[in-house]
Design an enzyme around this catalytic site. Structure first.
Site: not given
Ligand code: PSU
Ligand code: MN
Length: 317
Positions: A32, A166
């Site tokens: 990603e 997390k």
């Molecule tokens: N968790 C991490 N690192 C990240 C993300 C999540 O430890 O970079 C990023 C990923 O791209 C994930 C996104 O898909 O955040 C989720 O965002 P939201 O909670 O707004 O859906």
């Protein structure tokens, strides 16, 4: 034996190495781009992204970092494009809902787990490595903040390798929600679901496997037997952070609580939540969380390459 080849989707831009791998049925691992643009500071982000790609290659698979550049959906990025992704602020964080707009208006976008899954599915890439996925946020009963990553896991035929979620999220509710969506959650080499920076979350993993071959066999059973054509959905393969790099939960939790309080005080919500918390936790821990984050992403890339190779082997007969 002939490997099962994937025909290219003419609407997507593939790098030559990814195109060749897909056409010849060789293993490919999707990566990603939000983790590069919004998950880590420059220049560690670009450096890590390059090292992750190299680890996938060493594992016998071809890396395909996914992003949208000038409205074109990219399956694999050049060196220069990866640098641009990591340093150019015009790359917004785009989830599945944002993909059509970004494409139609010719914009740049860094794909989240959700939108990367969707694109990987369209490209015929079945295994995807990331750091952590989104989930059900704490307080979601009021905010309704549940990551689209979970919805997409129930739609796209992709195995996502992550280090768990997390504890900025509600881990218990995230596992409940994944059960509701029918998503297999499998932990590699442990009976406990991991908590990203920490190997331990206090929650049992619904399922576990000991080898990449077992994981690949589950993917085959899901997509060829249990999800006949027309049905979809992914698999979440959780991979605990290596013990030498982990920050134990008891040490991490107060830092996470502090970051959540700071976020509330600043009134941050919606899509800005996760990037803010990642940055704030790195500040509070003096960069230690960033080092753990880099170590776990690399660990996930290595496992994803092994699973992709095992899956490609199974698809050859
Ligand atoms: N968790 C991490 N690192 C990240 C993300 C999540 O430890 O970079 C990023 C990923 O791209 C994930 C996104 O898909 O955040 C989720 O965002 P939201 O909670 O707004 O859906
Ligand atoms: Mn959200």
């Amino acid at each position: 034996m002939t490997a099962s080849a994937t025909r290219p989707n003419p609407k997507l831009d593939y790098t030559p190495e990814v195109l060749t791998a897909l056409e010849t049925g060789r293993p490919v691992v999707a990566l990603e781009s939000t983790i590069v643009s919004h998950g880590m500071p420059h220049p560690q982000n670009v450096q890590t992204a390059r090292e992750v790609e190299e680890l996938v290659r060493q594992g016998g698979a071809t890396p395909a970092t996914i992003a949208v550049i000038g409205g074109r959906i990219k399956i694999g990025l050049s060196h220069a494009e990866l640098e641009q992704l990591g340093s150019d602020p015009s790359f917004g964080k785009i989830s599945t809902r944002d993909l059509p707009y970004t494409v139609a208006l010719g914009k740049n976008g860094a794909t989240t787990v959700a939108s990367t899954m969707r694109v990987a599915h369209l490209a015929g890439v079945r295994v995807f490595a990331t750091g952590g996925t989104g989930g059900v946020h704490r307080g979601a009963a009021v905010s309704m903040d549940i990551s689209a990553d979970l919805t997409e896991l129930s739609r796209s035929q992709v195995c996502v390798v992550s280090a768990g979620v997390k504890s900025i999220l509600d881990i218990g509710l995230t596992l409940e929600y994944l059960e509701t969506l029918g998503v297999p959650v499998i932990t590699f080499g442990s009976a406990e679901y991991p908590a990203f920076y920490s190997r331990s979350s206090g929650f049992a993993s619904p399922l576990s496997v000991e080898t990449p071959e077992q994981a690949a066999a589950v993917l085959r059973a899901k997509w060829e037997l249990c999800d006949p054509a027309g049905m979809a959905g992914g698999v979440l393969l959780a991979n605990p952070i290596p013990a030498r790099s982990e920050i134990p939960a008891a040490e991490m939790n107060p830092h996470i609580e502090a970051a959540l309080r700071d976020m509330d005080a600043l009134d941050i919500s919606g899509k800005d939540t996760t990037p803010y918390l990642l940055g704030r936790i790195a500040e509070i821990t003096g960069g230690r969380s960033l080092a753990a984050n880099i170590a776990l992403v690399k660990n996930n890339a290595v496992l994803a390459a092994r699973v992709a190779a095992a899956y490609a082997g199974l698809s050859m007969n």
